[in-house]
Design a protein around this motif. Structure first.
Motif, PDB file in Angstrom:
ATOM      1  N   TYR A 192     -53.253  74.922  58.392  1.00  0.00           N
ATOM      2  CA  TYR A 192     -53.225  75.172  56.742  1.00  0.00           C
ATOM      3  C   TYR A 192     -52.855  76.705  56.720  1.00  0.00           C
ATOM      4  N   VAL A 193     -53.461  77.566  57.444  1.00  0.00           N
ATOM      5  CA  VAL A 193     -53.245  79.083  57.422  1.00  0.00           C
ATOM      6  C   VAL A 193     -51.804  79.411  57.660  1.00  0.00           C
ATOM      7  N   PHE A 194     -51.405  78.712  58.742  1.00  0.00           N
ATOM      8  CA  PHE A 194     -49.775  78.871  58.953  1.00  0.00           C
ATOM      9  C   PHE A 194     -48.851  77.994  58.120  1.00  0.00           C
ATOM     10  N   GLY A 195     -49.623  77.543  57.032  1.00  0.00           N
ATOM     11  CA  GLY A 195     -48.566  76.671  56.150  1.00  0.00           C
ATOM     12  C   GLY A 195     -48.118  75.422  56.362  1.00  0.00           C
ATOM     13  N   ALA A 196     -48.885  74.826  57.502  1.00  0.00           N
ATOM     14  CA  ALA A 196     -48.402  73.462  57.876  1.00  0.00           C
ATOM     15  C   ALA A 196     -49.444  72.559  57.119  1.00  0.00           C
ATOM     16  N   ASN A 197     -48.692  71.328  56.428  1.00  0.00           N
ATOM     17  CA  ASN A 197     -49.472  70.424  55.763  1.00  0.00           C
ATOM     18  C   ASN A 197     -50.025  69.432  56.858  1.00  0.00           C
ATOM     19  N   ARG A 198     -50.520  68.259  56.480  1.00  0.00           N
ATOM     20  CA  ARG A 198     -51.146  67.453  57.347  1.00  0.00           C
ATOM     21  C   ARG A 198     -49.833  66.670  58.032  1.00  0.00           C
ATOM     22  N   LEU A 199     -49.034  66.281  57.497  1.00  0.00           N
ATOM     23  CA  LEU A 199     -47.963  65.473  57.909  1.00  0.00           C
ATOM     24  C   LEU A 199     -47.336  66.311  59.140  1.00  0.00           C
ATOM     25  N   LYS A 200     -46.824  67.487  58.690  1.00  0.00           N
ATOM     26  CA  LYS A 200     -46.454  68.550  59.797  1.00  0.00           C
ATOM     27  C   LYS A 200     -47.196  68.870  61.120  1.00  0.00           C
ATOM     28  N   PHE A 201     -48.424  68.838  60.613  1.00  0.00           N
ATOM     29  CA  PHE A 201     -49.512  69.211  61.776  1.00  0.00           C
ATOM     30  C   PHE A 201     -49.436  67.990  62.702  1.00  0.00           C
TER      31      PHE A 201
END
Length: 296
Positions: A192-201
């Motif tokens: 989340y800190v690096f801007g990744a949402n759940r789907l991208k993560f």
């Protein structure tokens, strides 16, 4: 030394028994398929059973049906398994671990039923006069129960595929869930800190962790559906038949002189799985070597 080798020593008796029975049965079947063990009192080397099979349209129809059912059932099960694991990951990312565990147990319920019971339940639900067609009829979705599509005892094998998916998709979840548990919640927060949402993560971090287990489990499911007998025997049609049922009917209904053909079918089934497993292993090994060179 003892503690290091203790697990292998404990499973050694069971491993010897399983390997001995499988290898002994396969070797005996192979000898019968090439005519070196005869029921007629004559024993001589011959490839007649294999030549006759490979020149028979029934064998190739059975092979194509078996391959189609195994591929479709494995693909659907793999997709459902990954989708369910993604949903469980979504629950865990929202700190609902107890609900995720409860749902994971719920998805394992079909594994409690033997395959014979699963075939019978699919028959009761999916036959044209079954539970689903009656529900559709009472809801007005179909005018008569004969309008319900034929899903059981059909030439394509949809009933067999549905039964296998119902049984093997939970197995996919069972195998993938322990790998999912290795993902720490702190990793998600860092994403989340690096801007990744759940789907991208999930796609970039979680899926690479699940991929090896996913591929291995998919191969196990494919191998089982390619070899299995009970569900196709109960839900299949007279023609075409899957390879296992084809071999069984040759062995039980044919003459003694035809039994080497039944053994040859079983040998060819096992060889197909062995060749496919070898190809998957070689491709995976090359991929790992290329990845190691890239990282190096």
């Amino acid at each position: 030394m003892w503690q290091k080798n203790k697990p292998y020593i404990l499973i050694f008796p069971a491993l010897v028994t399983i390997v001995g029975l499988f290898a002994g049965g396969f070797f005996e079947g192979f000898l019968q398929s090439i005519g070196l063990t005869s029921f007629m009192g004559v024993s001589r080397f011959s490839l007649y059973a294999y030549k006759k099979l490979l020149n028979t349209s029934e064998f190739w129809d059975a092979f194509l049906l078996t391959l189609r059912i195994a591929l479709i059932a494995t693909g659907i099960s793999a997709a459902i398994g990954m989708l369910v694991v993604f949903c469980l990951f979504w629950m865990q990312s929202e700190k609902k671990g107890s609900k995720a565990l409860l749902w994971q147990r719920f998805f394992q319920i079909p594994m409690l039923f033997p395959y014979l019971i699963a075939a019978y339940l699919i028959f009761l639900m999916c036959v044209q006069s079954g539970w689903i067609s009656r529900i559709f009829f009472h809801l007005g979705l179909i005018k008569k129960m004969e309008d319900f599509p034929i899903l059981v005892h059909d030439s394509f094998g949809w009933g067999i595929i549905i039964a296998y998916v119902w049984k093997t998709a939970p197995f996919m979840v069972l195998m993938l869930y322990p790998a999912l548990m290795k993902v720490k919640f702190s990793w998600i927060e860092l994403g989340y800190v690096f801007g990744a949402n759940r789907l991208k993560f999930f796609v970039e971090v979680v899926f690479p962790l699940l991929a090896p287990v996913w591929k291995m489990t998919s191969f196990i499911v494919f191998s089982y559906t390619f070899l299995a007998f009970e569900i196709p025997f109960l839900l299949g049609v007279t023609y075409p038949k899957v390879l296992s049922v084809y071999a069984y009917q040759i062995y039980m209904n044919g003459d003694l002189i035809d039994r080497p053909m039944a053994m040859a079918v079983n040998v060819l089934i096992i060889l197909c799985i062995a060749v496919l497993g070898g190809i998957c292993y070689i491709l995976d090994s090359k991929r790992e070597k290329e990845r190691g060179k890239w990282n190096g």
